[in-house]
Motif scaffolding. Structure first.
Motif, PDB file in Angstrom:
ATOM      1  N   ALA A  83       0.828  -1.207   0.000  1.00 55.86           N
ATOM      2  CA  ALA A  83       0.000   0.000   0.000  1.00 55.86           C
ATOM      3  C   ALA A  83       0.861   1.255   0.000  1.00 55.86           C
ATOM      4  CB  ALA A  83      -0.929  -0.006   1.210  1.00 55.86           C
ATOM      5  N   ALA A  84       1.946   1.230   0.780  1.00 59.36           N
ATOM      6  CA  ALA A  84       2.855   2.378   0.806  1.00 59.36           C
ATOM      7  C   ALA A  84       3.529   2.561  -0.545  1.00 59.36           C
ATOM      8  CB  ALA A  84       3.894   2.188   1.900  1.00 59.36           C
ATOM      9  N   LEU A  85       3.909   1.455  -1.180  1.00 61.39           N
ATOM     10  CA  LEU A  85       4.553   1.527  -2.496  1.00 61.39           C
ATOM     11  C   LEU A  85       3.600   2.102  -3.536  1.00 61.39           C
ATOM     12  CD1 LEU A  85       7.221   0.761  -3.897  1.00 61.39           C
ATOM     13  CD2 LEU A  85       6.202  -1.443  -4.467  1.00 61.39           C
ATOM     14  N   VAL A  86       2.357   1.647  -3.500  1.00 59.43           N
ATOM     15  CA  VAL A  86       1.353   2.157  -4.436  1.00 59.43           C
ATOM     16  C   VAL A  86       1.087   3.637  -4.181  1.00 59.43           C
ATOM     17  CG1 VAL A  86      -1.088   1.997  -5.065  1.00 59.43           C
ATOM     18  CG2 VAL A  86       0.264  -0.081  -4.801  1.00 59.43           C
ATOM     19  N   LYS A  87       1.111   4.051  -2.915  1.00 61.36           N
ATOM     20  CA  LYS A  87       0.866   5.455  -2.580  1.00 61.36           C
ATOM     21  C   LYS A  87       1.868   6.369  -3.271  1.00 61.36           C
ATOM     22  CE  LYS A  87       2.267   6.825   1.410  1.00 61.36           C
ATOM     23  NZ  LYS A  87       2.368   6.985   2.880  1.00 61.36           N
ATOM     24  N   TYR A  88       3.144   6.043  -3.194  1.00 63.35           N
ATOM     25  CA  TYR A  88       4.152   6.877  -3.836  1.00 63.35           C
ATOM     26  C   TYR A  88       4.034   6.813  -5.361  1.00 63.35           C
ATOM     27  CZ  TYR A  88       6.384   7.250   0.733  1.00 63.35           C
ATOM     28  OH  TYR A  88       6.645   7.516   2.055  1.00 63.35           O
ATOM     29  N   ALA A  89       3.670   5.662  -5.880  1.00 67.69           N
ATOM     30  CA  ALA A  89       3.536   5.520  -7.337  1.00 67.69           C
ATOM     31  C   ALA A  89       2.405   6.391  -7.872  1.00 67.69           C
ATOM     32  CB  ALA A  89       3.304   4.052  -7.709  1.00 67.69           C
ATOM     33  N   VAL A  90       1.271   6.417  -7.172  1.00 69.85           N
ATOM     34  CA  VAL A  90       0.149   7.217  -7.670  1.00 69.85           C
ATOM     35  C   VAL A  90       0.430   8.709  -7.556  1.00 69.85           C
ATOM     36  CG1 VAL A  90      -1.555   5.422  -7.174  1.00 69.85           C
ATOM     37  CG2 VAL A  90      -1.052   7.135  -5.436  1.00 69.85           C
ATOM     38  N   ILE A  91       1.228   9.107  -6.568  1.00 74.98           N
ATOM     39  CA  ILE A  91       1.616  10.519  -6.460  1.00 74.98           C
ATOM     40  C   ILE A  91       2.435  10.932  -7.675  1.00 74.98           C
ATOM     41  CG2 ILE A  91       3.013  12.165  -5.162  1.00 74.98           C
ATOM     42  CD1 ILE A  91       2.202  10.697  -2.617  1.00 74.98           C
ATOM     43  N   ILE A  92       3.382  10.090  -8.063  1.00 75.15           N
ATOM     44  CA  ILE A  92       4.208  10.393  -9.239  1.00 75.15           C
ATOM     45  C   ILE A  92       3.357  10.377 -10.501  1.00 75.15           C
ATOM     46  CG2 ILE A  92       6.148   9.615 -10.636  1.00 75.15           C
ATOM     47  CD1 ILE A  92       6.932  10.834  -7.969  1.00 75.15           C
ATOM     48  N   VAL A  93       2.455   9.411 -10.620  1.00 71.32           N
ATOM     49  CA  VAL A  93       1.587   9.317 -11.803  1.00 71.32           C
ATOM     50  C   VAL A  93       0.742  10.579 -11.952  1.00 71.32           C
ATOM     51  CG1 VAL A  93      -0.458   8.135 -12.693  1.00 71.32           C
ATOM     52  CG2 VAL A  93       1.503   6.806 -11.909  1.00 71.32           C
ATOM     53  N   ALA A  94       0.293  11.144 -10.836  1.00 75.12           N
ATOM     54  CA  ALA A  94      -0.587  12.313 -10.892  1.00 75.12           C
ATOM     55  C   ALA A  94       0.166  13.603 -11.177  1.00 75.12           C
ATOM     56  CB  ALA A  94      -1.359  12.444  -9.577  1.00 75.12           C
ATOM     57  N   THR A  95       1.424  13.702 -10.743  1.00 73.55           N
ATOM     58  CA  THR A  95       2.158  14.965 -10.870  1.00 73.55           C
ATOM     59  C   THR A  95       3.115  15.008 -12.050  1.00 73.55           C
ATOM     60  OG1 THR A  95       3.864  14.142  -9.345  1.00 73.55           O
ATOM     61  CG2 THR A  95       2.044  15.399  -8.397  1.00 73.55           C
ATOM     62  N   LEU A  96       3.512  13.857 -12.577  1.00 78.18           N
ATOM     63  CA  LEU A  96       4.535  13.839 -13.626  1.00 78.18           C
ATOM     64  C   LEU A  96       4.145  14.624 -14.878  1.00 78.18           C
ATOM     65  CD1 LEU A  96       7.320  12.791 -14.351  1.00 78.18           C
ATOM     66  CD2 LEU A  96       6.259  10.729 -15.284  1.00 78.18           C
ATOM     67  N   PRO A  97       2.914  14.508 -15.398  1.00 80.07           N
ATOM     68  CA  PRO A  97       2.575  15.262 -16.614  1.00 80.07           C
ATOM     69  C   PRO A  97       2.762  16.765 -16.462  1.00 80.07           C
ATOM     70  CG  PRO A  97       0.930  13.567 -16.207  1.00 80.07           C
ATOM     71  CD  PRO A  97       1.812  13.611 -14.998  1.00 80.07           C
ATOM     72  N   VAL A  98       2.379  17.325 -15.315  1.00 76.10           N
ATOM     73  CA  VAL A  98       2.540  18.764 -15.099  1.00 76.10           C
ATOM     74  C   VAL A  98       4.018  19.137 -15.031  1.00 76.10           C
ATOM     75  CG1 VAL A  98       2.048  20.679 -13.532  1.00 76.10           C
ATOM     76  CG2 VAL A  98       0.329  18.897 -13.917  1.00 76.10           C
ATOM     77  N   ILE A  99       4.820  18.293 -14.371  1.00 74.05           N
ATOM     78  CA  ILE A  99       6.254  18.556 -14.269  1.00 74.05           C
ATOM     79  C   ILE A  99       6.909  18.515 -15.645  1.00 74.05           C
ATOM     80  CG2 ILE A  99       8.432  17.672 -13.336  1.00 74.05           C
ATOM     81  CD1 ILE A  99       6.882  16.660 -10.929  1.00 74.05           C
ATOM     82  N   VAL A 100       6.441  17.634 -16.507  1.00 69.47           N
ATOM     83  CA  VAL A 100       7.016  17.509 -17.849  1.00 69.47           C
ATOM     84  C   VAL A 100       6.640  18.708 -18.718  1.00 69.47           C
ATOM     85  CG1 VAL A 100       6.931  16.158 -19.977  1.00 69.47           C
ATOM     86  CG2 VAL A 100       7.150  15.002 -17.782  1.00 69.47           C
TER      87      VAL A 100
END
Length: 304
Positions: A267-284
């Motif tokens: 669950a902790a691993l998935v939590k960090y993954a979904v944070i990156i998935v949600a923010t990466l497009p804006v950062i790019v």
């Protein structure tokens, strides 16, 4: 003899050194959480939970991303969010730019009255219940319009854009275009907008990021899961993962405790993954708009 370069005084050097130290500290404060989340999303849960991973990845694994992207809801959420972001940004620009230009025109009768009325809405609002009843009465519940229209215009963004038009577009240029026979609409579309790309890019970034990160409107106005944006889908995944990890109580044996502990780590691993998935497009996307962003904000803040 060539003129000698101006030497910096001791006070200037100290001031410059202090600035560099301050900027370095600010960079660490801002960059560390991003780097930590990225590293935690591809590190083994044991390394993250024990504190062994504090900066760079340890025991690299992509299980978190595999679990996230195996959920078909992620792809539908991405599609919905892209639709809401693109459509919402275009609608917001179509409302903000003409409104700001009208308020920037010195020959617009009553502009001070309209500006005052706009300012009132920045400090007073009807509240959540009246807003929901209004959206319901307009028949927009569970539609894309409930996500786009209620927040289509930001008064703050209108004021910034108005300031840009007033401080950047020469009055003489507008008068010359009008002498040549250009109407107000043609003047705005063919003269003002091409000269205003910095502020257009800034507003597109503001509205786009706002739409991308928005979840509250969808949480209130949408009840069809197929229309949920990415943020709501990621929230559901996080809640289900945490609930799954916390399932169980009372007297449990060693094997059950180990299984629950493994669920918590996943669950902790998935939590960090979904944070990156949600923010990466804006950062790019941001680096491509950075030049316009800085220029537009600085010019738009010259005078109020």
């Amino acid at each position: 003899m060539a003129s000698q370069a101006i030497r910096e005084s001791r006070g200037d050097r100290i001031f410059l050194a202090v600035n560099y130290v301050y900027l370095l500290i600010a960079l660490v404060i801002v960059a560390y959480p991003v780097l930590y989340m990225l590293s935690a999303s591809i590190s083994s849960p044991q390394a993250v939970g024990s504190g062994e991973m504090w900066l760079f990845p340890k025991g690299i694994t992509f299980e978190g991303y595999e679990r996230v992207f195996q959920d078909n809801r992620i792809w539908s959420g991405y599609a919905n969010t892209i639709l809401y972001t693109v459509a919402g940004t275009l609608v917001s620009l179509a409302v903000t730019l003409p409104a700001a230009y009208a308020l920037a025109r010195r020959d617009f009768v009553g502009r001070n009255f309209f500006m005052a009325m706009f300012m009132v809405t920045m400090f007073f609002g009807g509240g959540l219940v009246p807003s929901y009843l209004l959206v319901k009465d307009l028949g927009m519940i569970n539609t894309i319009w409930a996500i786009i229209l209620p927040g289509a215009a930001s008064i703050y963004n209108i004021i910034v854009t108005r300031t840009f038009f007033m401080s950047t577009i020469p009055r003489e240029l507008e008068e010359a275009a009008q002498i040549d026979g250009a109407s107000t609409t043609r003047l705005f579309l063919t003269v003002v907008l091409p000269l205003s790309m910095p502020i257009v890019a800034v507003m597109a970034l503001f509205y786009g990021v706002g739409q991308w990160n928005s979840y509250f409107s969808a949480l209130i106005y949408l009840n069809d899961e197929t229309k949920y944006p990415l943020q709501i889908i990621l929230r559901q995944i996080l809640v289900l993962q945490e609930m799954s990890a916390q399932t169980g109580g009372g007297m449990i044996d060693a094997s059950t405790a180990s299984a629950l502990n493994n669920k918590a780590e996943i669950a902790a691993l998935v939590k960090y993954a979904v944070i990156i998935v949600a923010t990466l497009p804006v950062i790019v996307i941001y680096p491509f708009l950075q030049r316009y962003f800085v220029q537009g904000v600085m010019i738009g803040s010259v005078k109020g």
